[in-house]
Design an enzyme around this catalytic site. Sequence first.
Site, PDB file in Angstrom:
ATOM      1  N   ARG A 131       0.325  -1.121  -0.553  1.00  0.00           N
ATOM      2  CA  ARG A 131       0.125  -0.304   0.065  1.00  0.00           C
ATOM      3  C   ARG A 131       0.940   1.291  -0.387  1.00  0.00           C
ATOM      4  NH1 ARG A 131      -5.184  -2.011   4.436  1.00  0.00           N
ATOM      5  NH2 ARG A 131      -5.335  -3.221   3.045  1.00  0.00           N
ATOM      6  N   LYS A 153       4.073  10.724 -11.920  1.00  0.00           N
ATOM      7  CA  LYS A 153       3.334  10.277 -12.034  1.00  0.00           C
ATOM      8  C   LYS A 153       4.113   8.778 -12.235  1.00  0.00           C
ATOM      9  CE  LYS A 153       0.433  13.720 -15.464  1.00  0.00           C
ATOM     10  NZ  LYS A 153       1.109  13.417 -16.764  1.00  0.00           N
ATOM     11  N   GLU A 195      11.671  17.500 -24.740  1.00  0.00           N
ATOM     12  CA  GLU A 195      10.827  18.333 -23.657  1.00  0.00           C
ATOM     13  C   GLU A 195      11.861  19.956 -22.709  1.00  0.00           C
ATOM     14  OE1 GLU A 195       8.361  17.348 -22.238  1.00  0.00           O
ATOM     15  OE2 GLU A 195       8.561  15.070 -23.590  1.00  0.00           O
ATOM     16  N   LYS A 255       8.702  22.452 -15.059  1.00  0.00           N
ATOM     17  CA  LYS A 255       7.839  21.770 -14.266  1.00  0.00           C
ATOM     18  C   LYS A 255       7.810  21.886 -12.508  1.00  0.00           C
ATOM     19  CE  LYS A 255       6.420  17.235 -15.598  1.00  0.00           C
ATOM     20  NZ  LYS A 255       6.960  15.579 -16.140  1.00  0.00           N
ATOM     21  N   GLU A 265      -3.240  17.324 -12.873  1.00  0.00           N
ATOM     22  CA  GLU A 265      -3.595  17.382 -13.797  1.00  0.00           C
ATOM     23  C   GLU A 265      -5.029  17.718 -14.041  1.00  0.00           C
ATOM     24  OE1 GLU A 265      -1.642  15.943 -17.744  1.00  0.00           O
ATOM     25  OE2 GLU A 265      -1.708  14.401 -16.184  1.00  0.00           O
ATOM     26  N   ARG A 269      -1.389  21.921 -15.278  1.00  0.00           N
ATOM     27  CA  ARG A 269      -0.249  20.382 -15.445  1.00  0.00           C
ATOM     28  C   ARG A 269      -0.495  20.122 -17.260  1.00  0.00           C
ATOM     29  NH1 ARG A 269       2.026  15.824 -11.668  1.00  0.00           N
ATOM     30  NH2 ARG A 269       3.520  15.650 -13.064  1.00  0.00           N
ATOM     31  N   ASN A 273       1.803  19.171 -21.650  1.00  0.00           N
ATOM     32  CA  ASN A 273       1.256  18.582 -22.682  1.00  0.00           C
ATOM     33  C   ASN A 273       1.716  18.621 -23.934  1.00  0.00           C
ATOM     34  OD1 ASN A 273       1.157  15.730 -21.655  1.00  0.00           O
ATOM     35  ND2 ASN A 273      -0.152  16.537 -20.301  1.00  0.00           N
ATOM     36  N   HIS A 276       2.334  17.151 -27.371  1.00  0.00           N
ATOM     37  CA  HIS A 276       2.190  15.476 -26.947  1.00  0.00           C
ATOM     38  C   HIS A 276       0.290  15.111 -27.416  1.00  0.00           C
ATOM     39  CE1 HIS A 276       5.105  16.739 -24.404  1.00  0.00           C
ATOM     40  NE2 HIS A 276       5.427  14.697 -23.463  1.00  0.00           N
ATOM     41  N   HIS A 280       2.000  11.795 -28.781  1.00  0.00           N
ATOM     42  CA  HIS A 280       1.878  10.434 -28.335  1.00  0.00           C
ATOM     43  C   HIS A 280       0.968  10.070 -30.295  1.00  0.00           C
ATOM     44  CE1 HIS A 280       1.362  11.267 -23.668  1.00  0.00           C
ATOM     45  NE2 HIS A 280       3.023  10.480 -24.181  1.00  0.00           N
ATOM     46  N   HIS A 292      10.421   8.500 -27.750  1.00  0.00           N
ATOM     47  CA  HIS A 292       9.415   9.838 -27.363  1.00  0.00           C
ATOM     48  C   HIS A 292       9.222  11.332 -27.462  1.00  0.00           C
ATOM     49  CE1 HIS A 292       6.178  11.545 -24.317  1.00  0.00           C
ATOM     50  NE2 HIS A 292       7.052  12.099 -24.125  1.00  0.00           N
TER      51      HIS A 292
END
Length: 1617
Positions: A131, A153, A195, A255, A265, A269, A273, A276, A280, A292
């Site tokens: 947990r 993330k 990035e 960031k 997000e 946030r 992206n 992206h 993506h 990427h």
Amino acid sequence: MAETDILKVSILGKESIHCGFHLIPYIVNTVITTLPSSAYVLVTDTHVANFHLTAFEAEFNAAFEKLPNAGRPRFLSRVIAPGETTKSREGKADVEDFLLLNKCTRDSVVIALGGGVIGDLVGFVAATFMRGVRFVQIPTTLLAMVDSGVGGKTAIDTPHGKNLIGAFWQPEYIFIDAAFLETLPAREFSNGMAEVVKTAAIWNEKEFADLESRSAEIFAAIQTPSTNNSGRTQASRSAAQQLLLSVIVGSISVKAHIVTIDERETGLRNLVNFGHTIGHAIEAVLTPTILHGECVSVGMILEAELSRQMGILGQVGVGRLNRCLKAYNLPTSLSDPRIASLPAAKQLTVEKLLDIMKVDKKNSGLQKKIVILSRIGATYEPKATGVPDSLIAKTLSEAAKVIPGIPTKNPIRMATPGSKSISNRALVLAALGTGTCRLKNLLHSDDTQVMMTALLELKGANFSWEDGGETLVVEGGEGSLQVPPKGKEIYLGNAGTAARFLTTVCTLVQPSQSDAKTTVITGNARMKQRPIGPLVDALRVNGSQIEYLESQGCLPLSVLPDGLKGARIQLAASVSSQYVSSILLCAPYAHESVTLELTGGQVISQPYIDMTIAMMKTFGITVEREADPVTGKLLDVYRIPKGVYKNPAEYNIESDASSATYPLAIAAITGTSCTISNIGSASLQGDARFAKEVLEPMGCTVVQTETETTVQGPPIGQLKAIGLIDMEPMTDAFLTASVLAAVAIGQPLEGRELKDADSPTVTRIIGISNQRVKECNRIRAMIDQLAKFGVKTNELEDGLEVYGKPVGELKKGASIHCYDDHRVAMAFSVLGTVVKDTIIEEKRCVEKTWPNWWDDLENKIGLKVEGVELDSADTVASASGTTSQDGSASVVIIGMRGSGKSHVGELAASALAWPFVDADTYFAEKHKIGVREFVHQHGWESFRAAETGILKELLTTSAAKHVISLGGGIVETPAARDLLKNFAKKGPVVHIVREIDEVVRYLGEETARPAYGEPVTDVFRRREPWFAECCNYEFINYTGVLTSEQNASVAGNATVDEVSRFFKHVTGQQANLAPNLAPGKRSYFLSLTYPDITPALRHMKDLTVGVDALEVRVDLLRSPKDFDAFGPYIPPVAYVTEQLAALRRTTSLPIVFTVRTVSQGGSFPDKAEKEAFHLLNLAVRIGAEYIDAEISWPEKLIKDLVSHKGSSQIIASWHDWTGKMRWNEASVKAKYDIAARFGDIVKIVGKANSVQDNFALYDFVSRVSSASNAKPIIAINMGVEGQMSRILNSTFSPVSHPLLPTKAAPGQLSYAQIQQALHLLGQLPAQRYFIFGNPIAHSMSPTLHNTGFEVLGLPHTYQLLETTDVGEGIKAALASPDFGGASVTIPFKLDVIPLLDQLSPAAEAIGAVNTIVPRLADASGTNRILYGDNTDWLGIVESVRSRAPALGAPQAALVIGAGGTARAAIFALKALGAQHIYLYNRTAGKAQILVDAFPDAHVELVERLGIWPGEGLVPSVVVSTVPASATTTEEGSADAVFLPVSIFDAKLEGVVVDMAYKPAETPLLALAKRVAPNWATVRGVEVLLEQGYVQFETWTGRRCPKHVVAERVLEKYNASA
């Protein structure tokens, strides 16, 4: 602990991000000190472990040594496989199991050491293990440092998508050790820089400007390894390290700030992206090949273009972003070669990308949300913005369509982008100058970007931006230039201006201390075709050392750094004014002052030369143009003093006058008003005259001041034709004038009419010959594309004529090919404003001069523009072929006189059963005079005109089902060539190719046609390109390759067979495809690996045993002079053609034509696209049945090949030699889908690492083959471990043979080995075959068939079953489950029929069965029927055809006898096309029964042999079906048939067949040998063999190994005779 200087960044209120160099001791100390634990578990991958794991282990263990033994913590490490596939449910379970196995508890600290995959996976494990346990991020890639490692993330991937299962779980620390980047590959560093650039683009313009200008310094920081832990402290940190760290910290800080405000997000946030959403989607298709950051880079440009399309971001912002990303070696478009060359790139359709984008966490319901830039450093909203699918689709689409209408912004007022010509000149001037110059209104386009990049690579200047990118600040280098680093080429794409200017600039480069000795400038494929020879010639003569690295007269060039000599330079300037400007711009820096003299006649585009001189004056150098001292006329001689340009503080670049022609033309064609500012009568550019000199005469109202131009168009449809106009001063504008002329139907102004034109609406444009050597041949392009609208044109030596017609009559729906030429695209977009559904195919080519043209059309002009996705290749391939030709269209034959046109044509006509027309004979009949005499009386010119008339007539009256042979000189006139090219669109035009020395030898003896009056070889060289231009097929009639002694035996009658095969193939009448390439059957091809095939021709019968086709590995061929060549190799086309011609004369098997590249396991260079498709198109032209096309080639080239493949079938192939391909991965299915779209057959080859890989392959094949429309698939694993896959593969398994020099691929087996393995695996059960009859003890059939089984490695047996009747023994054999088939001989050929379920048409007609074949009754495979056939007649047919291939359809034939075998003989002769069949039998009544049985066969009874009925036609085929003992050559015998000498016509070349089995030489055959030596004789045993071969193939599906079988049978037969 060693002293360490750290930069800390706060996130979520805690300074948990620690940045520096060489931090391992610091990391270990910090973790142990602040995160006490019973266990520290470090998880990394094998790549990172090799670099850093030992150091961490040592540091942890050393720290533990200092702690008390009691309670001392443990250090554990888990090394896992690298790559995205590890980031899965299984990968997570593996790490969790490791933690549980090692009894880790909740106080454990998990450390992620690696890139984004490790961070995401280990973070998610930490979030869920017990947990949640503490974890630490130590990213080792730049991408992870600035992106995935920051923000908390964590996630894993599933088959449904990336990062769909995960959690937010913040690490206790994030340690950024920039020293780790020193071991990072350069591509991975660039991957992370995407990035970094993204963060600056959305947040901080100053940081973005630093990234723009300091890319070389940033790269230097990782390319120079630090020693002795330098950089750990501030004092030991180099300037490059300081810069790198500041870039990383700056990006992380942004960031961290955003995450602190919006951890989960919900809004802000979203900004990180940027790029992206689309990126993506691209990544989902291209992963893992494209990284990427590379996908996000392309995504950023596309999303920036979307912002520009919405009117929010200017082109300056898009241009800056594009330049910055390219500076870090990142792709910025889907057309980037790194992407476009990938097979998966074919899946990047608009529909697919939009579908993938539906699954995005930023979306609100169905609406997609994208981060929209407003300028560099700021976004439109502090969150992602909702954008309609239609706008996204428009940006993603490769094509555009202008919706016709009246511009809503009328009256239009706008400025065009900066002039490309002035921008490029200003960049060179300012770079060579001294001081700082601010360039305003610089064109932000591909061309200027190329120029800037090249000047930077030459270290010629420094560039920076002001005013948000509106102003370029140039710090001049005063002419000091350096050779780029070794291996670095200056790539110029298709930028012609840059190529020409920089050629001379590169001569100014001075020698340096670097390893590089020369400067190399190169470009794309089109740039390598554009001429630069006159400029290079002039510089070479002046002393510059320049070499062509490929084609003479074109890029690439190698320039030695030795300065420009100067003094007097002579230059041919009739091709391009840019040559002149190139030398003018550089002349002040020559060793001596320059006098430039222009030669070669009329100078092209004088206004552009004047522009260059005017700009040089602004930069401080005055050029003097000489004048004639007597007349004062200006001469083409220029004097340029030595000096250094002095940069003005500011230089304002005029708007582009060529670009201005498009909005002005839209006003003209739509009847509206348009004003262009910054372009007027004072312009430096010649194209500024377009409004006054073109639009005004066409009926427009034009007002032009010094600084602006206004045009008001007449009402729609009322434009006037111009008549004659010389556009030499504004050549680039002729395309705009041409599209307007297409709809100009008013009479020209008085004085401009064309007296010699056949229409009053003609516009004749001249003075533009240089436009043939621009981005494309623009004159040809306009002619070809205007034709799609139905507009008539005429090409002139230096221009073209356009015939105007009403707008309403123009064809709608034209799809315009732009040739990657911006001017073509924009010109036809003008026509698209009035002609519905005009599609501009390559919309992005406008980026060269007006990148935002489509946006400005909508936002500033007011015309709606839609995106168009061009048709995909979904249906380009089909099993039936994709030729648009009519199968009944006539065949037209062309070629040199003496090439064999008439002979080949007659054979083709015979094979096709079509009439043959010889054009020379037709000519003589029509004109009542022969060709030679006609030329003698009227001359060659009149003959060519008459010959063309004959051609036109023949193509009309004999357009279908004829073979037409034309004279050798038919291609001499353009009119005839046009007729042939048009016919080739619907039918075969075949060029007969023969060795020129053979042609010369023949023509030395031929007298029917007039002499050439020049050497034959000169005629051949002149006509050869015309033959190639007019034909769509080539028949290779070579003889030289078969005249060597060792191959003489294989030539035989092969020409006849090859003519039949070839012409049936190209007409589609009967393509020579492998019959076993069908469901439920197995097929094989033999891979020929010889460098020269011809020595192996005599062994071809042995080599081809069992196989269905022959693969010619073209990449392995080596011409004699290159036999010892190793490495990548391109075989000469002529040599390939010769090899195939030889092979075709040796075997009738289908050919698989393969050009295998190095990366796919072959020897052909990977980048030689042009040469590869030259060879693949050759395969189509010569009628190769199967063509292997690798799906890694560009889609357009494959689509073009598929579009004209005719009856040939495409094998779309992919080979993976890495051993990393997994058959259960989605990427393999993606490759299959691509291959299935292009190919008739799919071929995917991997490499087996274990036997399990074969099972995975088998499952994959089963899955894809279950689809209703599944294509046949060749699926194989290479290597010894993969041999099982070769055994189980059912479609075209490649096989080897012991006689081959090498195997084509590792693990290949022979055909026989595969059959033996199939039998052992239970896939090829042994079957029993029989012969039924009595007596049969001496039958040759067991020897025949058992020999065949043995040679092919088949497990079957053939045995005698002699019985007194068709009783239980035969019935039991027929019912046996292992019954494979049976031969039936006397006396059971009729008696067996009641036991059979079905008879063939032949068996029914002949009334007898000699072959029984078990067949499946339905698709279930459980029920079978017994099928009765008769192959006796086929034995007769093949015996006749093989021995007299030129015989064709016999006029008359004779059958002796009237029994059952006579029935088979009549049936055979009817199949051969015999026009009269004579039948003789001593009992006339029995003979009459046969006559009645074959009413359509033209059978006539003969009362006496040698006396023929009717016209007395003598038979050329004789078949005797009576026992030898029943014939005699002695007259008067009552017990035998008398065989008179008159049976045979000794002048004929006929065939006599005696079906009697014994003796070997019957009376009939002996008579033929004695009195008719030209006749071929066939023994009964030879007919037995021929019909047995047919039986064998019918039963087994395999061609019988005839040569071995015949040898064994004849040996036994002769022994018993």
